[in-house]
Design a protein around this motif. Structure first.
Motif, short mmCIF file in Angstrom:
data_model
loop_
_atom_site.label_atom_id
_atom_site.label_comp_id
_atom_site.label_asym_id
_atom_site.label_seq_id
_atom_site.Cartn_x
_atom_site.Cartn_y
_atom_site.Cartn_z
N SER A 96 0.86 -1.18 0.00
CA SER A 96 0.00 0.00 0.00
C SER A 96 0.90 1.23 0.00
CB SER A 96 -0.95 0.02 1.20
OG SER A 96 -0.22 0.15 2.40
N GLU A 97 0.35 2.36 -0.48
CA GLU A 97 1.15 3.58 -0.52
C GLU A 97 0.23 4.78 -0.67
OE1 GLU A 97 3.39 6.93 -2.20
OE2 GLU A 97 1.76 5.81 -3.17
N THR A 98 0.55 5.86 0.05
CA THR A 98 -0.21 7.11 -0.02
C THR A 98 0.78 8.26 -0.06
OG1 THR A 98 -2.02 6.17 1.26
CG2 THR A 98 -1.95 8.56 1.07
N HIS A 99 0.55 9.19 -0.99
CA HIS A 99 1.43 10.36 -1.10
C HIS A 99 0.61 11.64 -1.19
CE1 HIS A 99 0.71 8.59 -5.11
NE2 HIS A 99 0.54 9.85 -5.50
N ASN A 100 -0.43 11.72 -0.35
CA ASN A 100 -1.31 12.89 -0.40
C ASN A 100 -0.63 14.15 0.11
OD1 ASN A 100 -1.26 12.19 2.28
ND2 ASN A 100 -3.43 11.58 2.39
N GLY A 101 0.58 14.00 0.65
CA GLY A 101 1.30 15.18 1.11
C GLY A 101 2.04 15.90 0.00
N SER A 102 2.36 15.16 -1.09
CA SER A 102 3.11 15.76 -2.19
C SER A 102 3.16 14.80 -3.36
CB SER A 102 4.54 16.10 -1.76
OG SER A 102 5.32 16.49 -2.86
N ASN A 103 3.03 15.34 -4.57
CA ASN A 103 3.18 14.53 -5.78
C ASN A 103 4.64 14.36 -6.18
OD1 ASN A 103 0.50 13.82 -6.30
ND2 ASN A 103 0.10 15.73 -7.38
N ASP A 104 5.55 14.89 -5.38
CA ASP A 104 6.97 14.73 -5.61
C ASP A 104 7.62 13.85 -4.56
OD1 ASP A 104 7.16 16.36 -7.94
OD2 ASP A 104 7.06 18.14 -6.67
N ARG A 105 6.81 13.13 -3.80
CA ARG A 105 7.31 12.23 -2.77
C ARG A 105 6.65 10.86 -2.92
NH1 ARG A 105 10.18 15.81 -3.01
NH2 ARG A 105 10.88 17.28 -1.41
N ALA A 106 7.33 9.85 -2.40
CA ALA A 106 6.83 8.48 -2.47
C ALA A 106 6.96 7.81 -1.12
CB ALA A 106 7.59 7.68 -3.53
N GLY A 107 6.02 6.94 -0.81
CA GLY A 107 6.06 6.23 0.46
C GLY A 107 7.16 5.20 0.56
N PHE A 108 7.69 4.80 -0.59
CA PHE A 108 8.82 3.88 -0.59
C PHE A 108 9.78 4.29 -1.70
CE2 PHE A 108 11.18 0.04 -1.72
CZ PHE A 108 11.59 -0.41 -0.47
#
Length: 311
Positions: A96-108
């Protein structure tokens, strides 16, 4: 119309295998121990880490603020030398992964930096509801932005299944392959230099797997990591470019094919090859330019066959 047809017979390039290369296992999930028990430095404050079914699962989904992961430098015998080439292999699945903080960041993310600090950081996204995902590279730059903004991207979904990835580095570029399909990389691009960011990006031979941002979160299973001291060779696809009609000898000279001066034949032998495979009458006119990927055949060890064909 007459063309020069080129067939590359070098087995290494066609099969895209590691020839005479050594591979070192950096993490073996089948031992059912975590990365920290197999030579990796770990930092998982607030995150969960579980080991089961031949993999370590790192989970930072409780909060975007959590940062956790595994880091190490490559062993001295396996220096990440982009001039020689190297391949970082890893088997992972993004659960699973969520990046609602930024479209330039990734959870992994996976980071590989060479002995000169040049390399690439790849971000992994997945949307379990939409069954979509992507893998992309972080940009570099003298300022932020563009440093650490999203660069080249592939729509390959890392959440679909446990996947074997191979990040191959040679010269100033990288190729990312999936599931041992060496015909076409799923992502390719130039290497970056993130060293202006400071530690850990100023560390030579640096490797990282995990969540290094406070703007995204993920749960990821890591089953294997290994390092090979050679790059993966891409298969060669001939490309013919029509030009004015010229003799076989003239074309051969441009392509650095060795010519037998005493006779009127051209030996189709690239400099450095072991033996020619065919002879062509020099006096016969040909239309075409011997080329691979827009480049003349000049690589050592290539043997080609030139044949006259009419369409």
């Amino acid at each position: 119309m007459t063309w020069i047809s080129v067939t590359v017979s070098l087995a290494l390039l066609m099969s895209a295998t590691h020839s005479n290369a050594a591979t070192l296992t950096l993490y073996d999930g089948s031992k059912n121990t975590s990365l920290s028990n197999q030579g990796w430095m770990s930092s998982v404050p607030g995150a969960s880490q579980t080991v089961s079914a031949g993999a370590t699962t790192l989970n930072t989904t409780a909060n975007n603020a959590l940062q956790a992961g595994y880091a190490r430098t490559a062993p001295s015998a396996f220096t990440l030398d982009r001039t020689r080439g190297y391949t970082l292999g890893f088997n992972i699945r993004l659960l699973s992964e969520t990046h609602n903080g930024s479209n330039d960041r990734a959870g992994f993310s996976v980071t590989a930096l060479g002995n000169d600090k040049k390399g690439v950081e790849l971000g992994f996204w997945t949307d379990t509801l939409k069954k979509t995902g992507s893998i992309w590279a972080q940009n570099d730059g003298a300022t932020k932005p563009p440093r650490f903004t999203r660069g080249e991207t592939t729509a390959f979904n890392p959440g679909k299944a446990l996947t074997r990835y191979e990040l191959s580095v040679l010269g100033n570029s990288y190729n990312l392959f999936a599931n041992r399909n060496y015909q076409t990389p799923i992502l390719t691009g130039i290497l970056r230099d993130y060293s202006l960011e400071g530690l850990p990006y100023s560390t030579p031979n640096f490797l990282f797997f995990g969540d290094n941002t406070t703007s995204a979160r993920a749960s990821t299973s890591i089953a294997r990591i290994d390092l090979t001291d050679a790059a993966i060779a891409l298969p060669v696809t001939p490309r013919l470019v029509p030009v004015a009609a010229r003799s076989a000898k003239s074309l051969a000279e441009d392509a650095e094919i060795e010519v037998n001066p005493p006779s009127i034949v051209v030996q189709t032998k690239i400099k450095g090859a072991t033996e020619p495979v065919k002879e062509i009458p020099e006096s016969a006119p040909y239309l075409g330019l011997i080329g691979i990927g827009g480049l003349l055949l000049t690589r050592r060890g290539l043997t080609v066959e030139c044949a006259k064909t009419n369409r």
